[in-house]
Design a protein around this motif. Structure first.
Motif, PDB file in Angstrom:
ATOM      1  N   GLY A  93       4.227  14.163  -9.744  1.00 22.62           N
ATOM      2  CA  GLY A  93       5.393  15.044  -9.770  1.00 22.62           C
ATOM      3  C   GLY A  93       5.922  15.421  -8.405  1.00 22.62           C
ATOM      4  O   GLY A  93       6.668  16.392  -8.279  1.00 22.62           O
ATOM      5  N   ARG A  94       5.525  14.679  -7.393  1.00 23.06           N
ATOM      6  CA  ARG A  94       5.985  14.977  -6.036  1.00 23.06           C
ATOM      7  C   ARG A  94       6.908  13.857  -5.544  1.00 23.06           C
ATOM      8  O   ARG A  94       6.748  12.704  -5.908  1.00 23.06           O
ATOM      9  CB  ARG A  94       4.797  15.101  -5.086  1.00 23.06           C
ATOM     10  N   SER A  95       7.838  14.248  -4.697  1.00 31.77           N
ATOM     11  CA  SER A  95       8.674  13.219  -4.074  1.00 31.77           C
ATOM     12  C   SER A  95       7.945  12.683  -2.846  1.00 31.77           C
ATOM     13  O   SER A  95       6.989  13.289  -2.362  1.00 31.77           O
ATOM     14  CB  SER A  95      10.036  13.792  -3.671  1.00 31.77           C
ATOM     15  N   CYS A  96       8.393  11.565  -2.371  1.00 29.06           N
ATOM     16  CA  CYS A  96       7.778  10.966  -1.188  1.00 29.06           C
ATOM     17  C   CYS A  96       8.901  10.595  -0.224  1.00 29.06           C
ATOM     18  O   CYS A  96       9.331   9.434  -0.172  1.00 29.06           O
ATOM     19  CB  CYS A  96       6.944   9.751  -1.582  1.00 29.06           C
ATOM     20  N   PRO A  97       9.411  11.565   0.513  1.00 23.33           N
ATOM     21  CA  PRO A  97      10.519  11.273   1.413  1.00 23.33           C
ATOM     22  C   PRO A  97      10.086  10.325   2.528  1.00 23.33           C
ATOM     23  O   PRO A  97       8.954  10.381   2.997  1.00 23.33           O
ATOM     24  CB  PRO A  97      10.916  12.633   1.969  1.00 23.33           C
ATOM     25  N   ALA A  98      11.007   9.452   2.899  1.00 31.09           N
ATOM     26  CA  ALA A  98      10.708   8.489   3.956  1.00 31.09           C
ATOM     27  C   ALA A  98      12.005   8.031   4.598  1.00 31.09           C
ATOM     28  O   ALA A  98      13.040   7.964   3.945  1.00 31.09           O
ATOM     29  CB  ALA A  98       9.952   7.301   3.393  1.00 31.09           C
ATOM     30  N   ASP A  99      11.934   7.729   5.863  1.00 30.03           N
ATOM     31  CA  ASP A  99      13.061   7.167   6.587  1.00 30.03           C
ATOM     32  C   ASP A  99      12.954   5.651   6.479  1.00 30.03           C
ATOM     33  O   ASP A  99      12.009   5.050   6.995  1.00 30.03           O
ATOM     34  CB  ASP A  99      13.009   7.618   8.050  1.00 30.03           C
ATOM     35  N   ARG A 117       0.835  -1.207   0.000  1.00 30.20           N
ATOM     36  CA  ARG A 117       0.000   0.000   0.000  1.00 30.20           C
ATOM     37  C   ARG A 117       0.872   1.260   0.000  1.00 30.20           C
ATOM     38  O   ARG A 117       0.584   2.236  -0.688  1.00 30.20           O
ATOM     39  CB  ARG A 117      -0.919  -0.031   1.222  1.00 30.20           C
ATOM     40  N   PHE A 118       1.967   1.226   0.770  1.00 35.89           N
ATOM     41  CA  PHE A 118       2.862   2.381   0.820  1.00 35.89           C
ATOM     42  C   PHE A 118       3.521   2.606  -0.538  1.00 35.89           C
ATOM     43  O   PHE A 118       3.608   3.748  -1.002  1.00 35.89           O
ATOM     44  CB  PHE A 118       3.920   2.214   1.912  1.00 35.89           C
ATOM     45  N   LEU A 119       3.973   1.534  -1.189  1.00 36.06           N
ATOM     46  CA  LEU A 119       4.609   1.706  -2.495  1.00 36.06           C
ATOM     47  C   LEU A 119       3.617   2.205  -3.538  1.00 36.06           C
ATOM     48  O   LEU A 119       3.989   2.941  -4.459  1.00 36.06           O
ATOM     49  CB  LEU A 119       5.269   0.410  -2.942  1.00 36.06           C
ATOM     50  N   SER A 120       2.352   1.854  -3.403  1.00 34.35           N
ATOM     51  CA  SER A 120       1.316   2.388  -4.281  1.00 34.35           C
ATOM     52  C   SER A 120       1.189   3.899  -4.059  1.00 34.35           C
ATOM     53  O   SER A 120       1.067   4.677  -5.013  1.00 34.35           O
ATOM     54  CB  SER A 120      -0.005   1.685  -4.008  1.00 34.35           C
ATOM     55  N   HIS A 121       1.248   4.321  -2.807  1.00 36.08           N
ATOM     56  CA  HIS A 121       1.206   5.751  -2.470  1.00 36.08           C
ATOM     57  C   HIS A 121       2.416   6.471  -3.073  1.00 36.08           C
ATOM     58  O   HIS A 121       2.270   7.542  -3.667  1.00 36.08           O
ATOM     59  CB  HIS A 121       1.187   5.923  -0.951  1.00 36.08           C
ATOM     60  N   VAL A 122       3.604   5.878  -2.948  1.00 35.00           N
ATOM     61  CA  VAL A 122       4.822   6.474  -3.511  1.00 35.00           C
ATOM     62  C   VAL A 122       4.663   6.637  -5.025  1.00 35.00           C
ATOM     63  O   VAL A 122       4.991   7.689  -5.586  1.00 35.00           O
ATOM     64  CB  VAL A 122       6.062   5.616  -3.174  1.00 35.00           C
ATOM     65  N   ALA A 123       4.148   5.607  -5.693  1.00 37.33           N
ATOM     66  CA  ALA A 123       3.949   5.677  -7.150  1.00 37.33           C
ATOM     67  C   ALA A 123       2.965   6.780  -7.518  1.00 37.33           C
ATOM     68  O   ALA A 123       3.195   7.521  -8.487  1.00 37.33           O
ATOM     69  CB  ALA A 123       3.464   4.327  -7.672  1.00 37.33           C
ATOM     70  N   ASN A 124       1.886   6.920  -6.763  1.00 41.57           N
ATOM     71  CA  ASN A 124       0.909   7.986  -7.030  1.00 41.57           C
ATOM     72  C   ASN A 124       1.533   9.359  -6.851  1.00 41.57           C
ATOM     73  O   ASN A 124       1.261  10.282  -7.634  1.00 41.57           O
ATOM     74  CB  ASN A 124      -0.313   7.841  -6.120  1.00 41.57           C
ATOM     75  N   GLU A 125       2.356   9.519  -5.830  1.00 44.33           N
ATOM     76  CA  GLU A 125       3.029  10.801  -5.604  1.00 44.33           C
ATOM     77  C   GLU A 125       3.993  11.104  -6.750  1.00 44.33           C
ATOM     78  O   GLU A 125       4.061  12.241  -7.222  1.00 44.33           O
ATOM     79  CB  GLU A 125       3.776  10.790  -4.264  1.00 44.33           C
ATOM     80  N   GLN A 126       4.727  10.102  -7.203  1.00 44.30           N
ATOM     81  CA  GLN A 126       5.666  10.305  -8.309  1.00 44.30           C
ATOM     82  C   GLN A 126       4.932  10.670  -9.589  1.00 44.30           C
ATOM     83  O   GLN A 126       5.383  11.537 -10.336  1.00 44.30           O
ATOM     84  CB  GLN A 126       6.525   9.063  -8.515  1.00 44.30           C
ATOM     85  N   LYS A 127       3.790  10.035  -9.843  1.00 41.67           N
ATOM     86  CA  LYS A 127       2.991  10.370 -11.036  1.00 41.67           C
ATOM     87  C   LYS A 127       2.523  11.814 -10.991  1.00 41.67           C
ATOM     88  O   LYS A 127       2.380  12.469 -12.023  1.00 41.67           O
ATOM     89  CB  LYS A 127       1.768   9.453 -11.140  1.00 41.67           C
TER      90      LYS A 127
END
Length: 94
Positions: free
Chosen positions: A49-55, A37-47
């Motif tokens: 044009g936003r980065s998805c910073p994470a520790d 689910r998190f990687l799906s969120h990251v992909a949506n953010e990248q689409k």
């Protein structure tokens, strides 16, 4: 002497917690589902044009981390100066 007893104890503890939640009728997501689910969120953010910073240490679960898709990638480093803006509509930005 091997120390895999710690791994087994963590698995058994997780199973016990899941069992008690199930018995109480409470749903609990597992780390494999939440990783996807998190990687799906990251992909949506990248689409968008936003980065998805994470520790990485906060994203990768302590149990079976290497078996989850979040383990096998890098993330943008969080910018400590960037904070969520929890503002009411029309509130002034300070």
């Amino acid at each position: 002497m091997r120390t895999l007893w710690r791994d087994r104890a963590l698995v058994e503890l997780t199973r016990a917690v899941q069992y008690s939640f199930d018995a109480a009728g409470v749903r609990m997501a597992d780390h494999h589902t939440e990783s996807e689910r998190f990687l799906s969120h990251v992909a949506n953010e990248q689409k968008a044009g936003r980065s998805c910073p994470a520790d990485w240490s906060w994203i990768v679960p302590p149990l079976s981390g290497g078996l989850t898709p979040v383990f096998h990638r890098y993330y943008d480093k969080p910018d400590p100066a960037v904070r969520p803006a929890f503002l009411s509509p029309g509130a002034p930005v300070v």
